[in-house]
Design a protein around this motif. Structure first.
Motif, PDB file in Angstrom:
ATOM      1  N   MET A 115       0.821  -1.209   0.000  1.00  0.00           N
ATOM      2  CA  MET A 115       0.000   0.000   0.000  1.00  0.00           C
ATOM      3  C   MET A 115       0.859   1.264   0.000  1.00  0.00           C
ATOM      4  N   TYR A 118       1.917   2.875  -3.355  1.00  0.00           N
ATOM      5  CA  TYR A 118       0.982   3.772  -4.038  1.00  0.00           C
ATOM      6  C   TYR A 118       1.100   5.194  -3.502  1.00  0.00           C
ATOM      7  N   SER A 150      -5.575   5.787  -3.380  1.00  0.00           N
ATOM      8  CA  SER A 150      -6.612   5.192  -2.524  1.00  0.00           C
ATOM      9  C   SER A 150      -7.199   3.947  -3.160  1.00  0.00           C
ATOM     10  N   ILE A 151      -7.429   3.991  -4.472  1.00  0.00           N
ATOM     11  CA  ILE A 151      -7.955   2.816  -5.177  1.00  0.00           C
ATOM     12  C   ILE A 151      -6.956   1.669  -5.096  1.00  0.00           C
ATOM     13  N   THR A 153      -4.806   1.148  -2.749  1.00  0.00           N
ATOM     14  CA  THR A 153      -4.824   0.647  -1.377  1.00  0.00           C
ATOM     15  C   THR A 153      -5.996  -0.305  -1.155  1.00  0.00           C
ATOM     16  N   VAL A 154      -7.171   0.069  -1.650  1.00  0.00           N
ATOM     17  CA  VAL A 154      -8.350  -0.787  -1.528  1.00  0.00           C
ATOM     18  C   VAL A 154      -8.132  -2.097  -2.279  1.00  0.00           C
ATOM     19  N   TYR A 155      -7.509  -2.002  -3.442  1.00  0.00           N
ATOM     20  CA  TYR A 155      -7.235  -3.202  -4.231  1.00  0.00           C
ATOM     21  C   TYR A 155      -6.344  -4.171  -3.454  1.00  0.00           C
ATOM     22  N   PHE A 157      -6.022  -4.385  -0.254  1.00  0.00           N
ATOM     23  CA  PHE A 157      -6.755  -4.889   0.902  1.00  0.00           C
ATOM     24  C   PHE A 157      -7.620  -6.089   0.532  1.00  0.00           C
ATOM     25  N   PHE A 158      -8.248  -6.038  -0.635  1.00  0.00           N
ATOM     26  CA  PHE A 158      -9.174  -7.103  -1.015  1.00  0.00           C
ATOM     27  C   PHE A 158      -8.533  -8.206  -1.869  1.00  0.00           C
ATOM     28  N   HIS A 160      -4.947  -8.864  -2.242  1.00  0.00           N
ATOM     29  CA  HIS A 160      -3.508  -8.973  -2.007  1.00  0.00           C
ATOM     30  C   HIS A 160      -2.970 -10.329  -2.457  1.00  0.00           C
ATOM     31  N   GLU A 167      -1.475  -6.145 -10.217  1.00  0.00           N
ATOM     32  CA  GLU A 167      -0.869  -5.230  -9.255  1.00  0.00           C
ATOM     33  C   GLU A 167       0.307  -4.500  -9.879  1.00  0.00           C
TER      34      GLU A 167
END
Length: 252
Positions: A115, A118, A150-151, A153-155, A157-158, A160, A167
């Motif tokens: 994260m 990014y 932010s997008i 980071t969310v990616y 999180f869900f 990884h 990625e």
């Protein structure tokens, strides 16, 4: 006929570990994470830990050289992103090496490590986007870059480690897309340094995906990151903050 004597599992494990190469383990499938050797673990830690103090010192210098509020804010953002990259990476690789039984912590730190990349990319662009005059359409990149971070980071999180190629593509897009705004800048001083730093990151990506193929591949990737970050820092210092560089700036 004599039956073969069974070999204890511990002896088999010991023989296997001795047969393993010191500087590189076998490549793993795309759905698994590569396990570095002891030497690779040490190199992964050292190649980013070395840059923690220089990144903090360099960030402090930019803060001291700031002449107005925007320069101060940009120095804080860039310094935080730069220092966080090396600090988080070092902590993650140290835990991964020395505290292997802490699997949950290691997994969380690995996610955090990805994260931070990014936000490091966004922070690296912040001084240029905040302190240089931009074209009408390009000025929106000042906030678009943070939405992209932010997008990402969310990616992580869900998803990884599920789609590693996706990625990598996200990192590349976020790294190059904001660079297009440079074409709208009336003042393009620092462009050669920005290109050189970007090339260093691109060359490093070859090693980023070469664990199990090239010994110390991840540590080499770390070195390319450090070189790219160093070149970009030099450009920011020279063209945006260095005393006497006021002539290269334009009104915001």
């Amino acid at each position: 006929m004599d039956k073969p004597c069974p070999v204890p599992g511990s002896l088999l494990q010991g023989s296997w570990s001795k047969a393993e190469p010191r500087f590189m383990n076998h490549r793993v499938p795309s759905n698994r994470r590569y396990q570095p050797t002891e030497y690779e673990h040490a190199a992964n830690c050292a190649t980013h830990a070395f840059w923690i103090l220089p990144s903090i010192l360099g960030s402090s210098i930019l803060y001291i050289l700031s002449d107005d509020q925007w320069e101060t804010i940009s120095a804080w953002i860039y310094g935080f992103g730069l220092s966080s990259l090396f600090i988080v990476s070092t902590i993650f690789h140290t835990i991964s090496w020395k505290k292997r039984h802490l699997r949950t912590m290691e997994h969380c730190l690995h996610m955090f490590d990805r994260m931070v990349i990014y936000f490091f990319i966004a922070a690296s662009y912040a001084p240029w986007l905040n302190l240089r005059e931009l074209g009408p359409w390009a000025s929106h990149m000042r906030w678009i870059i943070w939405i992209m971070a932010s997008i990402g980071t969310v990616y992580v999180f869900f998803f990884h480690e599920r789609y590693k190629l996706v990625e990598l593509v996200c990192y590349v897009i976020m790294g190059f897309f904001p660079a297009l705004v440079i074409l709208s800048m009336p003042n393009r001083d620092g462009l050669p340094e920005l290109v050189a730093g970007g090339l260093s990151y691109c060359l490093g990506m070859v090693f980023f995906k070469s664990d199990g193929r090239i010994p110390f591949a991840h540590a080499i990737w770390h070195l390319f990151v450090a070189i790219g970050a160093g070149i970009h820092y030099y450009a920011i210092w020279r063209y945006l903050y260095r005393p006497g560089a006021l002539e290269t700036k334009t009104s915001r």
